[in-house]
Scaffold this motif. Structure first.
Motif, short mmCIF file in Angstrom:
data_model
loop_
_atom_site.label_atom_id
_atom_site.label_comp_id
_atom_site.label_asym_id
_atom_site.label_seq_id
_atom_site.Cartn_x
_atom_site.Cartn_y
_atom_site.Cartn_z
N LEU A 4 1.68 -1.18 -4.33
CA LEU A 4 0.68 -0.21 -3.91
C LEU A 4 -0.58 -0.95 -3.49
N VAL A 5 -1.25 -0.45 -2.45
CA VAL A 5 -2.44 -1.11 -1.93
C VAL A 5 -3.60 -0.13 -1.88
N GLU A 6 -4.58 -0.36 -2.73
CA GLU A 6 -5.77 0.48 -2.75
C GLU A 6 -6.79 -0.06 -1.76
N LEU A 18 -17.38 9.37 -1.51
CA LEU A 18 -16.52 8.27 -1.09
C LEU A 18 -15.07 8.71 -1.22
N ARG A 19 -14.23 8.19 -0.34
CA ARG A 19 -12.80 8.44 -0.47
C ARG A 19 -12.09 7.10 -0.58
N VAL A 20 -11.31 6.93 -1.63
CA VAL A 20 -10.48 5.75 -1.77
C VAL A 20 -9.03 6.13 -1.51
N SER A 21 -8.29 5.16 -0.99
CA SER A 21 -6.91 5.40 -0.57
C SER A 21 -5.95 4.46 -1.29
N CYS A 22 -4.72 4.89 -1.36
CA CYS A 22 -3.66 4.07 -1.95
C CYS A 22 -2.43 4.19 -1.07
N LEU A 23 -2.14 3.14 -0.34
CA LEU A 23 -0.95 3.11 0.48
C LEU A 23 0.25 2.80 -0.41
N ALA A 24 1.26 3.64 -0.32
CA ALA A 24 2.42 3.52 -1.22
C ALA A 24 3.72 3.46 -0.42
N PRO A 25 3.97 2.36 0.24
CA PRO A 25 5.17 2.26 1.07
C PRO A 25 6.44 2.37 0.24
N GLY A 26 7.39 3.14 0.75
CA GLY A 26 8.66 3.28 0.05
C GLY A 26 8.66 4.30 -1.05
N ILE A 27 7.52 4.93 -1.28
CA ILE A 27 7.41 5.94 -2.35
C ILE A 27 7.62 7.33 -1.75
N TYR A 93 -10.96 0.98 -9.30
CA TYR A 93 -10.07 2.13 -9.26
C TYR A 93 -8.67 1.68 -8.87
N TYR A 94 -7.70 2.12 -9.65
CA TYR A 94 -6.31 1.72 -9.47
C TYR A 94 -5.42 2.95 -9.30
N CYS A 95 -4.44 2.84 -8.43
CA CYS A 95 -3.45 3.91 -8.36
C CYS A 95 -2.15 3.43 -8.99
N ASN A 96 -1.34 4.38 -9.43
CA ASN A 96 -0.01 4.02 -9.86
C ASN A 96 0.98 5.12 -9.56
N ALA A 97 2.23 4.73 -9.54
CA ALA A 97 3.33 5.64 -9.25
C ALA A 97 4.37 5.51 -10.35
N ARG A 98 4.86 6.63 -10.84
CA ARG A 98 5.89 6.61 -11.89
C ARG A 98 7.03 7.52 -11.49
N HIS A 99 8.23 6.96 -11.41
CA HIS A 99 9.41 7.74 -11.03
C HIS A 99 9.67 8.80 -12.09
N ILE A 100 9.95 10.02 -11.65
CA ILE A 100 10.06 11.12 -12.60
C ILE A 100 11.35 11.10 -13.42
N ILE A 101 12.32 10.30 -13.01
CA ILE A 101 13.58 10.25 -13.76
C ILE A 101 13.73 8.91 -14.47
N TYR A 105 7.71 2.09 -12.86
CA TYR A 105 6.26 2.16 -12.64
C TYR A 105 5.82 1.10 -11.64
N TYR A 106 4.93 1.52 -10.73
CA TYR A 106 4.34 0.59 -9.77
C TYR A 106 2.83 0.75 -9.79
N GLY A 107 2.14 -0.37 -9.59
CA GLY A 107 0.69 -0.32 -9.55
C GLY A 107 0.14 -1.19 -8.44
#
Length: 117
Positions: A4-6, A18-27, A93-101, A105-107
Motif C-alpha cells: 500500500l502506498v500512502e 487535507l486529503r490523504v490517499s492510499c493506493l492499494a493495487p490488487g486489493i 498516517y498509515y493505511c491498512n487492508a485486512r482480508h475478511i476471510i 494484512y497489508y500496510g
C-alpha cells in the motif's frame, strides 16, 4: 505481495483541510476491510477510521465529525478527508487492508501530516 502506498501528507494550518490517499493495487475492496491509523511522536499508533468491505464506516471519537473515510473502487484508492485540523492531529498516517476471510494484512509506509501555524 501487496504494497500500500500512502500520499498527500503536508503541513497545514489549524482549521485547514487535507486529503490523504492510499493506493492499494490488487486489493478488491469487497473482500477487504480498510482502515487509517496514525502515530504521533512518542505515542502509540491509534485507529482513526475504518470502512468495512460492505462500506460501513466508523471513527475514533477524536475525529468524528471532522474526518471522512472513503474509497474509489475503480482506482483501488482509499482516502481520508480531514477538516478542521488541529495540532493534535499531527502524526504519520498509515493505511491498512485486512482480508475478511483469511485476515491477511497489508500496510504501507505512511504519510506525514503536520498541523501548525
Amino acid at each position: 505481495q501487496v504494497q500500500l502506498v500512502e500520499s498527500g501528507g503536508d503541513l497545514v494550518q489549524p482549521g485547514g483541510s487535507l486529503r490523504v490517499s492510499c493506493l492499494a493495487p490488487g486489493i478488491s475492496f469487497s473482500m477487504y476491510a480498510m482502515a487509517w491509523y496514525r502515530q504521533a511522536p512518542g505515542r502509540q499508533r491509534e485507529l482513526v477510521a475504518r470502512i468495512t468491505s460492505q462500506g460501513v464506516s466508523n471513527y475514533a471519537d477524536s475525529v468524528k465529525g471532522r474526518f471522512t473515510i472513503s474509497r474509489d473502487t475503480a482506482k483501488t484508492t482509499l482516502f481520508l478527508h480531514m477538516n478542521n485540523l488541529k495540532p493534535v492531529d499531527t502524526a504519520d498516517y498509515y493505511c491498512n487492508a485486512r482480508h475478511i476471510i483469511t485476515f491477511k494484512y497489508y500496510g504501507g509506509q505512511g504519510t506525514q501530516v503536520t498541523v501548525s501555524s
